[in-house]
Write a protein that holds these residues in place. Structure first.
Motif, PDB file in Angstrom:
ATOM      1  N   LEU A  41       0.821  -1.214   0.000  1.00 50.89           N
ATOM      2  CA  LEU A  41       0.000   0.000   0.000  1.00 50.89           C
ATOM      3  C   LEU A  41       0.858   1.268   0.000  1.00 50.89           C
ATOM      4  N   LEU A  42       1.976   1.239   0.687  1.00 58.49           N
ATOM      5  CA  LEU A  42       2.884   2.389   0.681  1.00 58.49           C
ATOM      6  C   LEU A  42       3.405   2.657  -0.729  1.00 58.49           C
ATOM      7  N   ARG A  43       3.832   1.615  -1.423  1.00 59.76           N
ATOM      8  CA  ARG A  43       4.306   1.764  -2.810  1.00 59.76           C
ATOM      9  C   ARG A  43       3.178   2.234  -3.732  1.00 59.76           C
ATOM     10  N   LEU A  44       1.974   1.715  -3.514  1.00 58.38           N
ATOM     11  CA  LEU A  44       0.827   2.135  -4.320  1.00 58.38           C
ATOM     12  C   LEU A  44       0.571   3.627  -4.135  1.00 58.38           C
ATOM     13  N   CYS A  45       0.565   4.092  -2.905  1.00 59.36           N
ATOM     14  CA  CYS A  45       0.336   5.523  -2.642  1.00 59.36           C
ATOM     15  C   CYS A  45       1.412   6.386  -3.299  1.00 59.36           C
ATOM     16  N   ARG A  46       2.656   5.965  -3.203  1.00 55.78           N
ATOM     17  CA  ARG A  46       3.745   6.730  -3.829  1.00 55.78           C
ATOM     18  C   ARG A  46       3.568   6.809  -5.340  1.00 55.78           C
ATOM     19  N   ARG A  47       3.223   5.682  -5.958  1.00 56.57           N
ATOM     20  CA  ARG A  47       3.031   5.666  -7.415  1.00 56.57           C
ATOM     21  C   ARG A  47       1.872   6.562  -7.835  1.00 56.57           C
ATOM     22  N   ILE A  48       0.803   6.554  -7.053  1.00 56.40           N
ATOM     23  CA  ILE A  48      -0.347   7.401  -7.385  1.00 56.40           C
ATOM     24  C   ILE A  48       0.013   8.866  -7.245  1.00 56.40           C
ATOM     25  N   ILE A  69      -6.925 -11.579  -2.173  1.00 53.11           N
ATOM     26  CA  ILE A  69      -6.060 -10.563  -2.784  1.00 53.11           C
ATOM     27  C   ILE A  69      -6.561  -9.167  -2.432  1.00 53.11           C
ATOM     28  N   LEU A  70      -5.722  -8.200  -2.672  1.00 51.31           N
ATOM     29  CA  LEU A  70      -6.046  -6.811  -2.397  1.00 51.31           C
ATOM     30  C   LEU A  70      -7.100  -6.310  -3.377  1.00 51.31           C
ATOM     31  N   ARG A  71      -8.092  -5.605  -2.874  1.00 49.51           N
ATOM     32  CA  ARG A  71      -9.105  -4.942  -3.701  1.00 49.51           C
ATOM     33  C   ARG A  71      -9.041  -3.464  -3.384  1.00 49.51           C
ATOM     34  N   VAL A  72      -8.939  -2.654  -4.424  1.00 48.33           N
ATOM     35  CA  VAL A  72      -8.832  -1.206  -4.263  1.00 48.33           C
ATOM     36  C   VAL A  72      -9.894  -0.543  -5.135  1.00 48.33           C
ATOM     37  N   ASP A  73     -10.776   0.222  -4.496  1.00 55.49           N
ATOM     38  CA  ASP A  73     -11.758   1.028  -5.211  1.00 55.49           C
ATOM     39  C   ASP A  73     -11.339   2.482  -5.046  1.00 55.49           C
ATOM     40  N   TRP A  74     -11.412   3.243  -6.137  1.00 51.56           N
ATOM     41  CA  TRP A  74     -10.949   4.622  -6.096  1.00 51.56           C
ATOM     42  C   TRP A  74     -11.758   5.488  -7.038  1.00 51.56           C
ATOM     43  N   ASP A  75     -11.627   6.806  -6.843  1.00 52.35           N
ATOM     44  CA  ASP A  75     -12.294   7.785  -7.689  1.00 52.35           C
ATOM     45  C   ASP A  75     -11.287   8.894  -7.975  1.00 52.35           C
ATOM     46  N   ALA A  76     -11.313   9.413  -9.187  1.00 48.97           N
ATOM     47  CA  ALA A  76     -10.359  10.464  -9.549  1.00 48.97           C
ATOM     48  C   ALA A  76     -10.982  11.436 -10.537  1.00 48.97           C
ATOM     49  N   GLU A  77     -10.528  12.651 -10.474  1.00 48.85           N
ATOM     50  CA  GLU A  77     -10.800  13.671 -11.484  1.00 48.85           C
ATOM     51  C   GLU A  77      -9.444  13.962 -12.099  1.00 48.85           C
ATOM     52  N   ASP A  91      -3.076  -2.298 -10.397  1.00 45.13           N
ATOM     53  CA  ASP A  91      -2.890  -3.664 -10.904  1.00 45.13           C
ATOM     54  C   ASP A  91      -1.609  -4.291 -10.354  1.00 45.13           C
ATOM     55  N   LEU A  92      -0.535  -3.514 -10.280  1.00 48.11           N
ATOM     56  CA  LEU A  92       0.718  -4.032  -9.718  1.00 48.11           C
ATOM     57  C   LEU A  92       0.547  -4.408  -8.250  1.00 48.11           C
ATOM     58  N   ALA A  93      -0.155  -3.556  -7.490  1.00 44.42           N
ATOM     59  CA  ALA A  93      -0.381  -3.834  -6.066  1.00 44.42           C
ATOM     60  C   ALA A  93      -1.216  -5.104  -5.889  1.00 44.42           C
ATOM     61  N   VAL A  94      -2.239  -5.259  -6.693  1.00 42.94           N
ATOM     62  CA  VAL A  94      -3.093  -6.445  -6.608  1.00 42.94           C
ATOM     63  C   VAL A  94      -2.284  -7.695  -6.953  1.00 42.94           C
ATOM     64  N   TRP A 145      12.282  -6.955  -3.077  1.00 41.59           N
ATOM     65  CA  TRP A 145      12.564  -5.539  -2.814  1.00 41.59           C
ATOM     66  C   TRP A 145      12.815  -5.455  -1.326  1.00 41.59           C
ATOM     67  N   GLY A 146      14.055  -5.347  -0.932  1.00 39.92           N
ATOM     68  CA  GLY A 146      14.358  -5.432   0.489  1.00 39.92           C
ATOM     69  C   GLY A 146      14.091  -6.861   0.925  1.00 39.92           C
ATOM     70  N   ASP A 147      13.263  -7.029   1.938  1.00 37.66           N
ATOM     71  CA  ASP A 147      12.916  -8.382   2.375  1.00 37.66           C
ATOM     72  C   ASP A 147      11.490  -8.766   1.987  1.00 37.66           C
ATOM     73  N   LYS A 148      10.856  -7.982   1.092  1.00 40.44           N
ATOM     74  CA  LYS A 148       9.493  -8.253   0.653  1.00 40.44           C
ATOM     75  C   LYS A 148       9.487  -8.794  -0.778  1.00 40.44           C
ATOM     76  N   PRO A 149       8.615  -9.774  -1.062  1.00 45.25           N
ATOM     77  CA  PRO A 149       8.557 -10.279  -2.435  1.00 45.25           C
ATOM     78  C   PRO A 149       7.850  -9.292  -3.359  1.00 45.25           C
ATOM     79  N   ALA A 150       8.275  -9.263  -4.582  1.00 44.94           N
ATOM     80  CA  ALA A 150       7.600  -8.475  -5.614  1.00 44.94           C
ATOM     81  C   ALA A 150       7.039  -9.450  -6.630  1.00 44.94           C
ATOM     82  N   CYS A 151       5.802  -9.281  -7.007  1.00 40.56           N
ATOM     83  CA  CYS A 151       5.166 -10.193  -7.953  1.00 40.56           C
ATOM     84  C   CYS A 151       4.771  -9.434  -9.197  1.00 40.56           C
ATOM     85  N   ILE A 152       4.643 -10.161 -10.244  1.00 38.83           N
ATOM     86  CA  ILE A 152       4.182  -9.553 -11.485  1.00 38.83           C
ATOM     87  C   ILE A 152       3.384 -10.603 -12.245  1.00 38.83           C
ATOM     88  N   THR A 153       2.411 -10.152 -12.985  1.00 42.17           N
ATOM     89  CA  THR A 153       1.638 -11.049 -13.823  1.00 42.17           C
ATOM     90  C   THR A 153       2.203 -10.953 -15.224  1.00 42.17           C
TER      91      THR A 153
END
Length: 162
Positions: A41-48, A69-77, A91-94, A145-153
Motif C-alpha cells: 500500500l505504501l508503494r501504491l500511494c507513492r506511485r499514485i 487478494i487486495l481490492r482497491v476502489d478509487w475515484d479520480a478527477e 494492478d501491480l499492487a493487486v 525488494w528489500g525483504d518483501k517479495p515483488a510479484c508480477i503477472t
C-alpha cells in the motif's frame, strides 16, 4: 504502544485519503487488511502521488482483502493518461498481494479455510492450498525488494499460429 500504520499511511498521503480525525478506521478508504500488505500500500500511494498532476484529484474509496487478494476502489478527477497510470499502479499492487502473506509480508500463496480465501506464507498457512486455476498460473515472484517479495503477472500462453 504499537503504532497504527494504517492511520499513519492515511496522514502521510493526505492527498489520497479523507480521514476522519476522531475515528480514522471509519474513514472512507481506510485500509482493511493486515500488516503484511503495508509495503504494498505504501508503494501504491507513492506511485499514485507521482502520477497525479497539480489540479488532479484522487480518493481511495475502499481498500480491503477479498478472495485472498487486495481490492482497491478509487475515484479520480484526472486525465486519461493519469487514470491509466493509476490503474496500472493498482494492478501491480493487486498482483503483488496475490503472492504476499497478508500477515507478515513474506512470500505466500492462496489458501482456502472454510470457504474463505487467504494469502499466507508457510508459517501463517491456514486451510488447504488453492491450486492455480487455468489462467492464474502466470503470477510469479520475480525478485525481492528489500525483504518483501515483488510479484508480477505475465502472459504465459502461446500466440495462435496461422
Amino acid at each position: 504502544m504499537a503504532t497504527d500504520w494504517k492511520r499513519d499511511l492515511m496522514l502521510r498521503h493526505a492527498r489520497l485519503f479523507l480521514p476522519m480525525a476522531e475515528e480514522p478506521s471509519r474513514s472512507v478508504g481506510y485500509p482493511h487488511c493486515d500488516h503484511g500488505w503495508q509495503d504494498i500500500l505504501l508503494r501504491l500511494c507513492r506511485r499514485i502521488e507521482i502520477a497525479l498532476l497539480d489540479r488532479e484529484t484522487f480518493e481511495f474509496v475502499r481498500i480491503r482483502q477479498k478472495m485472498g487478494i487486495l481490492r482497491v476502489d478509487w475515484d479520480a478527477e484526472a486525465s486519461e493518461d493519469t487514470e491509466a497510470s493509476i490503474g496500472h499502479a493498482v494492478d501491480l499492487a493487486v498482483a503483488r498481494s496475490a503472492c504476499t502473506c497478508e500477515i507478515c509480508g513474506a512470500e505466500g500463496q492462496r489458501y482456502s479455510k472454510r470457504g474463505w480465501l487467504l494469502t499466507r506464507c508457510a508459517d501463517h498457512a491456514a486451510g488447504d492450498p488453492v491450486p492455480n486455476r487455468p489462467g492464474f498460473e502466470n503470477v510469479h515472484r520475480l525478485r525481492r525488494w528489500g525483504d518483501k517479495p515483488a510479484c508480477i503477472t505475465r502472459a504465459t500462453t502461446a500466440r495462435p499460429t496461422r
